[in-house]
Write a protein that holds these residues in place. Structure first.
Motif, PDB file in Angstrom:
ATOM      1  N   MET A  87      40.661 -51.883 -13.905  1.00  0.00           N
ATOM      2  CA  MET A  87      41.347 -50.996 -12.487  1.00  0.00           C
ATOM      3  C   MET A  87      40.267 -50.177 -12.305  1.00  0.00           C
ATOM      4  O   MET A  87      40.612 -50.322 -11.079  1.00  0.00           O
ATOM      5  N   VAL A  88      39.770 -49.306 -12.939  1.00  0.00           N
ATOM      6  CA  VAL A  88      38.185 -48.692 -11.678  1.00  0.00           C
ATOM      7  C   VAL A  88      37.227 -48.926 -11.108  1.00  0.00           C
ATOM      8  O   VAL A  88      37.611 -48.952  -9.471  1.00  0.00           O
ATOM      9  N   TYR A  89      36.933 -50.748 -11.581  1.00  0.00           N
ATOM     10  CA  TYR A  89      35.782 -51.506 -10.516  1.00  0.00           C
ATOM     11  C   TYR A  89      36.138 -51.941  -9.809  1.00  0.00           C
ATOM     12  O   TYR A  89      35.957 -51.903  -8.685  1.00  0.00           O
ATOM     13  N   ARG A  90      37.567 -51.779 -10.322  1.00  0.00           N
ATOM     14  CA  ARG A  90      37.971 -53.639  -9.218  1.00  0.00           C
ATOM     15  C   ARG A  90      38.879 -52.308  -8.054  1.00  0.00           C
ATOM     16  O   ARG A  90      38.772 -53.496  -6.668  1.00  0.00           O
ATOM     17  N   GLY A  91      38.823 -51.245  -8.484  1.00  0.00           N
ATOM     18  CA  GLY A  91      39.446 -50.438  -7.631  1.00  0.00           C
ATOM     19  C   GLY A  91      38.798 -49.671  -6.730  1.00  0.00           C
ATOM     20  O   GLY A  91      38.873 -49.608  -5.506  1.00  0.00           O
ATOM     21  N   MET A  92      37.299 -49.534  -7.454  1.00  0.00           N
ATOM     22  CA  MET A  92      36.833 -49.077  -6.174  1.00  0.00           C
ATOM     23  C   MET A  92      35.801 -49.714  -5.389  1.00  0.00           C
ATOM     24  O   MET A  92      35.539 -48.993  -4.400  1.00  0.00           O
TER      25      MET A  92
END
Length: 159
Positions: A87-92
């Motif tokens: 979630m965090v990596y792909r969102g960012m």
């Protein structure tokens, strides 16, 4: 909202999607990282004059071992990798360069462990998990790395 959007892992042009050799590499890296980062953590604690954190009581029966492996090795690996790399990596990565997104995910991963003692080790751990996941193109590489790291830690505490 940007973190909750379902995404597929991007695969760079010309690269194969399936890299089965990364799984055993990730497993071996997880085991090796536990030894290396445990040493780093001990050095950090000594250098900074920090108090050692309390250890978890060790399982005594087969059922307790099964529960410990599930609760301390498998579930955290899946949940943390899903959140921080999924979630965090792909969102960012949608709003900043992938390298910057990996740094954000790594720093947040280390901070989420809320341990001054383990912070440097968790930064290195997060960077390796990000590298495996991003370069491999699949979250399973980071998950396997994380599971082997956690399982090795559990087994080392038993020794």
């Amino acid at each position: 909202p940007i973190l909750l959007k379902v995404r597929r892992w991007p695969v760079p042009e010309g690269e194969k999607k399936n890299k089965p050799w990364i799984l055993p590499v990730a497993a071996l890296l997880g085991i090796g990282a536990q030894f290396a980062l445990s040493f780093l953590t001990e050095q950090w604690i000594s250098l900074m004059g920090l108090e050692r954190e309390a250890f978890v009581p060790m399982p005594a029966t087969a059922a307790e071992w099964v529960a410990a492996v599930l609760i301390l090795a498998i579930l955290p690996a899946v949940a943390e990798e899903w959140f921080f790399r999924g979630m965090v990596y792909r969102g960012m990565a949608e709003i900043m360069p992938p390298f910057a997104a990996a740094i954000v995910a790594t720093v947040l991963f280390a901070a989420a462990h809320r341990s001054v003692n383990a912070y440097p080790a968790m930064l290195i751990f997060g960077a390796i998990a990000s590298l495996l996941t991003v370069r491999g193109g699949k979250m399973r590489y980071g998950i396997i790395f994380h599971m082997c790291y956690n399982l090795t830690a559990l087994l080392l505490m038993a020794v």
